[in-house]
Write an enzyme that holds these catalytic residues in place. Structure first.
Site: not given
Length: 215
Positions: A44, A48, A132
């Site tokens: 993943e 960001r 999640k």
């Protein structure tokens, strides 16, 4: 063309999905190779940083054996950009109906972030059954997941946020947890210095967590 995966099959691939924050595209492929060498295929790479998409593209192009996805996907534009870069799945910190629809339109498996029962119900209403739990420890951790086993017993979770080698096994022992997300596999100092052997060792160590999971 790589075979299409589901959110559940992605979660089942390994006990830990590494949460990857990269600031240098040159680090992407050697970092991914180090994780692959340690038995971690699902990667993943978060959005960001401005380099996130380019890192996804580099890994997808050069390492087709990796299952690279995009993290911190917050809207339809993020999802579209991630898919264009070669991401095979998306992970979001929260959930909106528009994001869910965008990922369905893109045929991009989504692991939506939830922290409350209402958010779970919103995601479930739109057909999402693998979620999640974020930020996991800060939002109630083990006890919250146990509480959700009653009303949401058919759902499966990937707790992320505050997960470490010290508590990962306890989370994985829960029947509604398939895997955990963690950043400890990628110490910033190791990435910056190119200490790829350490990252391989940390990835290999997660394989012992497989025995923690219950059927």
């Amino acid at each position: 063309m790589a075979a299409q995966m589901t959110a559940l099959s992605i979660m089942q691939d390994a006990p830990v999905i590494p949460v990857i924050v990269l600031h240098n595209v040159e680090h992407a492929v050697p970092m991914a190779k180090a994780l692959l060498a340690g038995g971690i295929r699902v990667l993943e790479v978060t959005l960001r940083t401005p380099q996130g998409l380019a890192c996804i593209e580099a890994i997808a192009r050069q390492l087709p054996e990796a299952i690279v996805g995009a993290g911190t996907v917050r809207n339809a534009a993020d999802a579209a950009a991630a898919a264009l870069a070669g991401a095979r799945f998306a992970v979001s910190p929260g959930y909106t109906g528009k994001l869910g629809q965008a990922c369905r339109d893109l045929d991009l498996p989504l692991l939506p972030g939830v922290a409350t029962s209402s958010e779970i119900m919103m995601a479930q209403e739109d057909g999402f059954t693998e979620l999640k739990f974020f930020p996991a420890v800060q939002s109630g951790g083990i006890q919250m997941l146990k509480a959700w086993q009653g009303p949401f017993g058919e759902l499966r979770f990937c707790p992320t946020g505050g997960i470490s080698p010290g508590n990962a096994a306890e989370f994985l022992a829960l029947s509604n947890v398939v895997c955990v997300g963690g950043s400890w596999l990628l110490p910033a100092s190791a990435v910056e210095s190119g200490n790829w052997s350490l990252i391989t060792e940390l990835a290999q160590a997660t394989q012992a967590l497989r025995s923690s999971r219950t059927a």
